[in-house]
Design a protein around this motif. Structure first.
Motif, PDB file in Angstrom:
ATOM      1  N   PHE A 485     -23.740   3.442   8.167  1.00 59.65           N
ATOM      2  CA  PHE A 485     -22.872   2.631   9.021  1.00 59.65           C
ATOM      3  C   PHE A 485     -21.576   2.327   8.276  1.00 59.65           C
ATOM      4  N   GLU A 486     -20.549   1.997   9.047  1.00 55.68           N
ATOM      5  CA  GLU A 486     -19.256   1.606   8.491  1.00 55.68           C
ATOM      6  C   GLU A 486     -19.096   0.103   8.562  1.00 55.68           C
ATOM      7  N   ALA A 487     -18.396  -0.467   7.590  1.00 54.75           N
ATOM      8  CA  ALA A 487     -18.182  -1.905   7.553  1.00 54.75           C
ATOM      9  C   ALA A 487     -16.847  -2.224   6.907  1.00 54.75           C
ATOM     10  N   ASP A 488     -16.221  -3.287   7.390  1.00 56.51           N
ATOM     11  CA  ASP A 488     -15.052  -3.862   6.727  1.00 56.51           C
ATOM     12  C   ASP A 488     -15.573  -4.895   5.744  1.00 56.51           C
ATOM     13  N   ILE A 489     -15.311  -4.710   4.463  1.00 62.09           N
ATOM     14  CA  ILE A 489     -15.875  -5.583   3.451  1.00 62.09           C
ATOM     15  C   ILE A 489     -14.783  -6.292   2.669  1.00 62.09           C
ATOM     16  N   TYR A 490     -15.177  -7.379   2.038  1.00 58.87           N
ATOM     17  CA  TYR A 490     -14.299  -8.149   1.160  1.00 58.87           C
ATOM     18  C   TYR A 490     -15.076  -8.421  -0.123  1.00 58.87           C
ATOM     19  N   VAL A 491     -14.539  -8.025  -1.258  1.00 59.22           N
ATOM     20  CA  VAL A 491     -15.224  -8.167  -2.545  1.00 59.22           C
ATOM     21  C   VAL A 491     -14.979  -9.577  -3.082  1.00 59.22           C
ATOM     22  N   LEU A 492     -16.041 -10.362  -3.176  1.00 56.48           N
ATOM     23  CA  LEU A 492     -15.934 -11.719  -3.697  1.00 56.48           C
ATOM     24  C   LEU A 492     -15.818 -11.730  -5.221  1.00 56.48           C
ATOM     25  N   ALA A 531     -11.548  -3.583   2.180  1.00 58.88           N
ATOM     26  CA  ALA A 531     -11.566  -2.140   2.407  1.00 58.88           C
ATOM     27  C   ALA A 531     -12.556  -1.820   3.510  1.00 58.88           C
ATOM     28  N   ARG A 532     -12.407  -0.641   4.088  1.00 63.14           N
ATOM     29  CA  ARG A 532     -13.416  -0.125   5.028  1.00 63.14           C
ATOM     30  C   ARG A 532     -14.233   0.919   4.283  1.00 63.14           C
TER      31      ARG A 532
END
Length: 574
Positions: A485-492, A531-532
């Motif tokens: 699956f694809e996801a828009d993520i944010y690295v904490l 990033a995606r």
């Protein structure tokens, strides 16, 4: 959300002199601002569960019918709870009423509630004109929806190890103060090693019931779950989560899988912000769960130590990544105001309690009694009419019953005798099963609807065929599952750079599985970047939905995101 990284990165010192002095002045400014707020209320809104009434003195029969219909609508908007402001104009001006007018208005309000089978509880009153003795009053109207046994809220309890989370829940639910050595928490533990160590390692559930007049029904002779549920008009399900970093996976699973309405962050007054406290707060914020704070063990430390802890806490709450207004709760009026404003997610109430002396525990109970449901009425109705989706997070084998699954029903409804599709299995297939019985809070019920936690007994399935993370779906629903699956993520937080083939543990609802990144829309990602990416599960396919929130972690590396597209398996059994 970009500065959430501060809660997941290396520990920082908040105790330097300049920061403490600055925070003290900010706290004083906030307190003076709260004291200088105008006494008038904001203008009345057409939507929502709050109704302003200047007076309700001897209404005509036609007017009475209109008022009853209006109260019914306000109760529906508040999912069984409505707030009536008596002696207040539609503009929010507190005009006030004389004693005679106020008594007559309360009598009319009582008749309206009686017509609907609702109960009244006077929350507070305010004298608007001292000389002529004019008063305004705030009244809570509560009616359990016709399709439910009680109003139900889920509250996740977070905080570092040894801050007294289990002890606090034990005191709240049992009505007996602690002896200072953890006696109140013993009934909450599920395993022998928890009793021996005094540390929670699993997810445990307790219930706190309130009747129509705001009184706790757990105490006295009413101790069994059946009695509490029968006498309660509002039930708070307390989800006790582990505080030790060793059990972080269990804590995240409890947060993502139980879909709590609110989170209670417990902080020890004598140790302050330590261990996993900031991390737990960060996860709650990442999942968009409203948070309030309980500073426990105030009897164990000197006033200056308590003040230092409060300033440290307020600095974190006011930081750019959190952007909350901390409000210290000192009296009943503060608790009522905080409960009504918490849903807006811009304030964070702070309670200072002791489980040994009982200090301020009544304020915390009053706050919990008034907490409103988070999900809007229209959204609840939409989810209840949707096709069934029940996510599984507990598995049981009960003698003379068979296989039982526990979890949350996210959409639709389930009745005894329904036929549902269970899956996905390790090869991505779904299997038809029949619902034998349905239980909520250990009591049989005829129907469960979206947002409720329950246990479902199934026929035609063995315990070995089940695992956590599986779902029960309506036969008419798309039986989708995916390995990718694809996801828009944010690295904490990440110490260096995240590139392709980065392996991590992925949490999506009750799904908890190792995965790795196969594609990134840039060369690499580092802390505080978005990033995606494309994730692939390592072991077996899972059922996930577009729009679902996700958390991922690997050691100290942590991130959050949202599913934007799934790639269904081609061999799914339809």
């Amino acid at each position: 959300m970009e500065c959430l990284v501060d809660m997941f990165g290396p520990d920082e010192s908040f105790c330097d002199t300049q920061a403490t002095r600055l925070q003290y002045h900010q706290s004083q400014d906030l307190q003076s601002m709260m004291e200088e707020l105008p006494s008038n209320l904001p203008p009345e809104e057409e939507e929502g569960n709050i109704e302003y009434k200047l007076k309700l003195v001897k209404p005509s029969d036609f007017r009475m019918e209109h008022l009853v219909t209006q109260m019914k609508w306000r109760l529906e908007e508040g999912h069984g709870e409505a707030i009536y402001e008596i002696g207040v104009e539609d503009s929010g001006f507190l005009a006030g009423l004389s004693d005679t007018e106020l008594d007559a208005s309360l009598a009319t309000l009582s008749k309206m509630a009686e017509r609907l089978g609702a109960s009244l509880e006077i929350l507070r009153e305010k004298v608007t004109e001292v000389g002529q003795r004019k008063r305004a009053m705030e009244v809570l109207v509560r009616k359990v929806p016709d399709d439910q046994q009680f109003i139900d809220l889920k509250l996740a309890v977070l905080g570092n190890v040894d801050v007294g989370k289990s002890t606090l829940l034990g005191v709240l639910t049992q009505g007996e103060l602690d002896n200072g050595r953890g006696r109140a928490r013993l009934n909450l533990f599920r395993h022998l090693h928890e009793i021996q160590s005094g540390r929670t390692s699993s997810i445990s559930y307790e219930i706190l019931g309130f009747d129509g007049h705001g009184q706790v029904v757990n105490y006295g002779a009413c101790r069994s779950v059946e009695e509490i549920c029968e006498k309660s008009s509002k039930l708070i399900t307390l989800i006790d989560l582990a505080g030790h970093h060793k059990y972080l996976k269990t804590t995240i699973f409890g947060l993502t899988g139980n879909c709590p309405d609110f989170a209670m962050l417990v902080v020890s007054a004598n140790t302050g912000i330590a261990g996993t406290t900031r991390e737990h707060l960060g996860y709650a914020l990442a999942l968009d769960v409203p948070v309030f704070v309980v500073v426990n063990k105030v009897d164990m430390c000197r006033p200056e130590i308590l003040e230092k802890t409060l300033l440290q806490l307020e600095q974190i709450l006011k930081s750019p990544g959190v952007k909350r207004i901390p409000i210290r709760i000192h009296n009943s009026d503060d608790a009522i105001t905080a409960a009504s404003s918490l849903e807006a997610k811009n304030t964070t109430p702070i309670f200072m309690v002791s489980c040994v002396t009982g200090e301020n525990l009544d304020l915390l109970k009053q706050f919990l009694n008034i907490l409103p449901p988070v999900t809007p009425h229209s959204e609840r109705e939409r989810l209840a009419q949707d096709m069934t989706e029940f996510q599984i997070d507990e598995l049981f084998t009960v003698p003379d019953v068979g296989t039982v699954v526990g979890g949350i029903i996210l959409r639709g409804s389930i009745r005894e005798g329904d036929r549902l599709m269970l899956g996905p299995s390790d090869d991505g297939n779904f299997k038809e099963v029949k619902v034998k019985t349905v239980h909520r809070n250990r009591l049989p019920c005829r129907l469960i609807q979206a947002g409720q936690a329950a246990c479902v007994a199934l026929t035609d399935v063995e315990r070995e065929e089940l695992r956590k993370g599986m779902v029960l779906l309506s036969p008419d629903a798309p039986l989708d599952c995916c390995m990718e699956f694809e996801a828009d993520i944010y690295v904490l937080f990440h110490s260096k750079y995240i590139t392709t083939n980065f392996q991590t543990t992925i949490h999506i609802g009750t799904v908890c599985q190792t995965g790795y990144i196969t594609k990134i829309d840039r060369e690499h990602i580092k802390t505080n970047e978005k990033a995606r990416v494309t994730f692939s599960f390592k072991f077996k396919p899972e059922h996930i939905r577009v729009g679902a929130r996700l958390l991922f972690r690997d050691g100290r590396s942590k991130g959050m995101g949202e599913v934007v597209r799934i790639t269904p398996l081609e061999d799914v059994n339809r």
